[in-house]
Design a protein around this motif. Structure first.
Motif: not given
Length: 121
Positions: A1-6, A40-46, A53-61
């Motif tokens: 699955m491809s995730h947004p780059q930014s 992949t962050g500790a949350s399991g998201y990219p 800023v450092e963020a784990d973001i769910d690409p689906a939502t």
């Protein structure tokens, strides 16, 4: 699955019964464009990082699942949200708004649009 780059992350105050002088709800106090790290962050998201800023973001939502700002957790009273579009809206970037049928929206009173001249008043 491809995730947004930014993404652009907006830090906004939580909506509460306002105290005098408080920013309007939804007004970003800070924003940062974050780019994919490939990790992949500790949350399991990219994981995305940039501008302190450092963020784990769910690409689906497009939900921010974990966040550090300048190495610290987010202050109470602030929430993080992903902007609808990096760098503002189409209108802010000079692109015309488009109506449902794909036709450019007519200019608003006092604005210029395709085929119209700006009016001075």
């Amino acid at each position: 699955m491809s995730h947004p780059q930014s993404y652009e992350i907006l830090l906004v105050p939580e909506h509460k019964e306002s105290a005098t002088g408080a920013p309007e709800p939804g007004t970003a106090l800070r924003s940062a464009v974050v780019a994919a790290t490939g990790d992949t962050g500790a949350s399991g998201y990219p994981r995305y990082t940039g501008e302190g800023v450092e963020a784990d973001i769910d690409p689906a939502t497009h939900t921010v699942e974990a966040l550090l700002v300048d190495g610290a957790e987010l202050d109470y009273g602030l929430i993080a949200r992903v902007a609808d579009r990096v760098g503002g809206t189409q209108e802010e970037n000079g692109a015309p708004e488009v109506e449902a049928g794909g036709e450019p929206a007519p200019p608003r009173p006092g604005e210029s649009g395709p085929g119209t001249a700006a009016r001075e008043g």
